[in-house]
Design a protein around this motif. Structure first.
Motif, PDB file in Angstrom:
ATOM      1  N   ASP A   1       0.838  -1.219   0.000  1.00 55.08           N
ATOM      2  CA  ASP A   1       0.000   0.000   0.000  1.00 55.08           C
ATOM      3  C   ASP A   1       0.864   1.257   0.000  1.00 55.08           C
ATOM      4  OD1 ASP A   1      -1.750  -1.945   0.530  1.00 55.08           O
ATOM      5  OD2 ASP A   1      -2.374  -1.218   2.514  1.00 55.08           O
ATOM      6  N   GLU A   2       1.890   1.236   0.847  1.00 56.53           N
ATOM      7  CA  GLU A   2       2.764   2.415   0.944  1.00 56.53           C
ATOM      8  C   GLU A   2       3.534   2.620  -0.356  1.00 56.53           C
ATOM      9  OE1 GLU A   2       5.351   2.243   4.405  1.00 56.53           O
ATOM     10  OE2 GLU A   2       3.756   1.179   5.467  1.00 56.53           O
ATOM     11  N   ARG A   3       3.912   1.516  -0.965  1.00 56.52           N
ATOM     12  CA  ARG A   3       4.655   1.632  -2.221  1.00 56.52           C
ATOM     13  C   ARG A   3       3.749   2.167  -3.318  1.00 56.52           C
ATOM     14  NH1 ARG A   3       5.711  -3.507  -3.523  1.00 56.52           N
ATOM     15  NH2 ARG A   3       5.523  -4.663  -1.591  1.00 56.52           N
TER      16      ARG A   3
ATOM     17  N   ALA B   1       1.131   3.984  -2.938  1.00 55.90           N
ATOM     18  CA  ALA B   1       0.816   5.387  -2.632  1.00 55.90           C
ATOM     19  C   ALA B   1       2.047   6.281  -2.786  1.00 55.90           C
ATOM     20  CB  ALA B   1       0.263   5.489  -1.223  1.00 55.90           C
ATOM     21  N   ARG B   2       3.186   5.672  -3.081  1.00 51.44           N
ATOM     22  CA  ARG B   2       4.466   6.408  -3.218  1.00 51.44           C
ATOM     23  C   ARG B   2       4.837   7.138  -1.938  1.00 51.44           C
ATOM     24  NH1 ARG B   2       4.689   6.945  -9.305  1.00 51.44           N
ATOM     25  NH2 ARG B   2       4.084   4.823  -9.724  1.00 51.44           N
ATOM     26  N   SER B   3       4.423   6.570  -0.787  1.00 54.90           N
ATOM     27  CA  SER B   3       4.794   7.220   0.471  1.00 54.90           C
ATOM     28  C   SER B   3       6.076   6.603   1.021  1.00 54.90           C
ATOM     29  CB  SER B   3       3.646   7.114   1.488  1.00 54.90           C
ATOM     30  OG  SER B   3       3.376   5.762   1.761  1.00 54.90           O
ATOM     31  N   THR B   4       6.677   5.704   0.268  1.00 56.21           N
ATOM     32  CA  THR B   4       7.969   5.157   0.657  1.00 56.21           C
ATOM     33  C   THR B   4       8.868   5.224  -0.572  1.00 56.21           C
ATOM     34  OG1 THR B   4       9.120   3.102   1.185  1.00 56.21           O
ATOM     35  CG2 THR B   4       6.976   2.866   0.176  1.00 56.21           C
ATOM     36  N   LYS B   5      10.188   5.264  -0.336  1.00 53.83           N
ATOM     37  CA  LYS B   5      11.103   5.372  -1.480  1.00 53.83           C
ATOM     38  C   LYS B   5      11.533   3.993  -1.951  1.00 53.83           C
ATOM     39  CE  LYS B   5      12.991   9.931  -1.076  1.00 53.83           C
ATOM     40  NZ  LYS B   5      14.250  10.645  -1.197  1.00 53.83           N
TER      41      LYS B   5
ATOM     42  N   SER C   1      10.275   0.627  -4.637  1.00 52.14           N
ATOM     43  CA  SER C   1       9.331   0.183  -5.656  1.00 52.14           C
ATOM     44  C   SER C   1       9.647  -1.254  -6.056  1.00 52.14           C
ATOM     45  CB  SER C   1       9.411   1.093  -6.884  1.00 52.14           C
ATOM     46  OG  SER C   1       8.405   0.729  -7.809  1.00 52.14           O
TER      47      SER C   1
ATOM     48  N   ASP D   1       4.319  -3.324  -7.295  1.00 52.51           N
ATOM     49  CA  ASP D   1       3.504  -2.107  -7.307  1.00 52.51           C
ATOM     50  C   ASP D   1       3.468  -1.460  -8.689  1.00 52.51           C
ATOM     51  OD1 ASP D   1       5.979  -1.446  -5.162  1.00 52.51           O
ATOM     52  OD2 ASP D   1       5.988  -0.340  -7.039  1.00 52.51           O
TER      53      ASP D   1
END
Ligand code: SAH
Length: 267
Positions: free
Chosen positions: A80-82, A84-88, A90, A135
């Motif tokens: 989910d975080e990946r 949403a691009r809220s983590t660096k 992929s 992702d």
């Protein structure tokens, strides 16, 4: 940046990632590339990574379990975080059905801390990998390869050379073909080129004359304005001839437009 590559052919990467800038980036500690052998995440005696497709049809499909287990060992951020691009980070599935990998996507990936590249084989990968593990799906072009390995090597090489410090002269990676966002300051090289979405201009080196083929005079003139104009015009001409689609997204000046309508009229 960390790059993890998941493959059934780990030896494939012995050559491609051990030369030039990719090697340098690793030696300088800018990048760490790890290759994971998918078969190490199988549980049966035959180390089976593939199986027959449900619904029938040609070929074999990479099974989901070894891929999920391999990635679960990597301590990645949640999907989910990946997404949403809220983590660096992929997780990329190489796929002919993916979005097209371009210089722009490469530049986005170069800003991340970690990329994981999953290489498919055979008829492809169980779709649950695309839906629930990766992702994004990336394709390196509109053709079908036998596996994702070459595609992964292409992406790693294109991304590594964009890491700050990987290429000796950083200006050079900002003036190349396809580069839209030129961040150079001040005069100097910037005033002579800057691709701004066009293909690169032609390059020449010594000798000035070789077997009767001379280097264009403008480049020998020492006149910076003349050199700038010549390079810009050749870049416009080549883009118009080989990749007219790129002109749509390019940043064009009034001078560029006048030149382009000139060559269009001549054609
Ligand atoms: N049946 C698929 C092709 C499978 S090719 C189709 O028709 O779309 C086997 C594997 O090679 C794919 O799973 C993918 O990982 C890789 N591959 C093939 N072509 C690719 C491309 N253009 N870009 C990236 N990966 C590719």
């Amino acid at each position: 940046m960390k790059a993890d590559i998941v493959t059934i052919f780990p030896d494939f990467f012995r050559g491609p990632l051990e030369y030039g800038i990719t090697r340098r980036a690793q030696e300088m500690g800018l990048a760490e590339i790890r290759v994971h052998d998918l078969r190490e995440f199988t549980r049966d005696r035959h180390r089976t990574v593939d199986d027959r497709p449900f619904g029938g049809g040609e070929g074999m499909v990479l099974k989901p379990e070894p891929l999920f287990e391999c990635l679960e060992k990597m301590n990645l951020a949640a999907r989910d975080e990946r997404v949403a691009r809220s983590t660096k980070q992929s997780v990329i599935l190489l796929s002919a059905q993916g979005q097209r990998f371009t210089q722009k996507v490469g530049a986005e990936l170069a800003l991340l801390d970690r990329i994981v590249l999953v290489c498919g084989r055979y008829e492809g990968v169980d779709e649950r990998v695309a839906d629930f593990l990766a992702d994004r799906e990336l394709s390196i072009g509109d053709y079908v390869l036998s596996g994702g390995e070459i595609a992964a090597a292409v992406i790693v090489e294109a991304v590594m050379r964009l890491l700050p410090g990987a290429v000796g002269n950083e200006a050079s990676t900002q003036q190349e073909s396809f580069t839209v966002d030129v961040k150079l300051k001040g005069p100097g090289a910037d005033s002579t080129c800057g691709s701004k979405g066009l293909l690169d201009y032609p390059h020449y080196t010594r000798p000035a004359e070789f077997r009767g083929m001379a280097v264009p005079e403008a480049l020998m003139s020492g006149n910076h304005e003349e050199i700038r104009r010549w390079r810009r015009q050749r870049a416009l001409e080549k883009t118009w001839r080989n990749r007219p689609d790129l002109l749509e997204g390019a940043t064009l000046s009034e001078e560029d437009r006048t030149f382009l309508s000139g060559i269009r009229n001549e054609a």
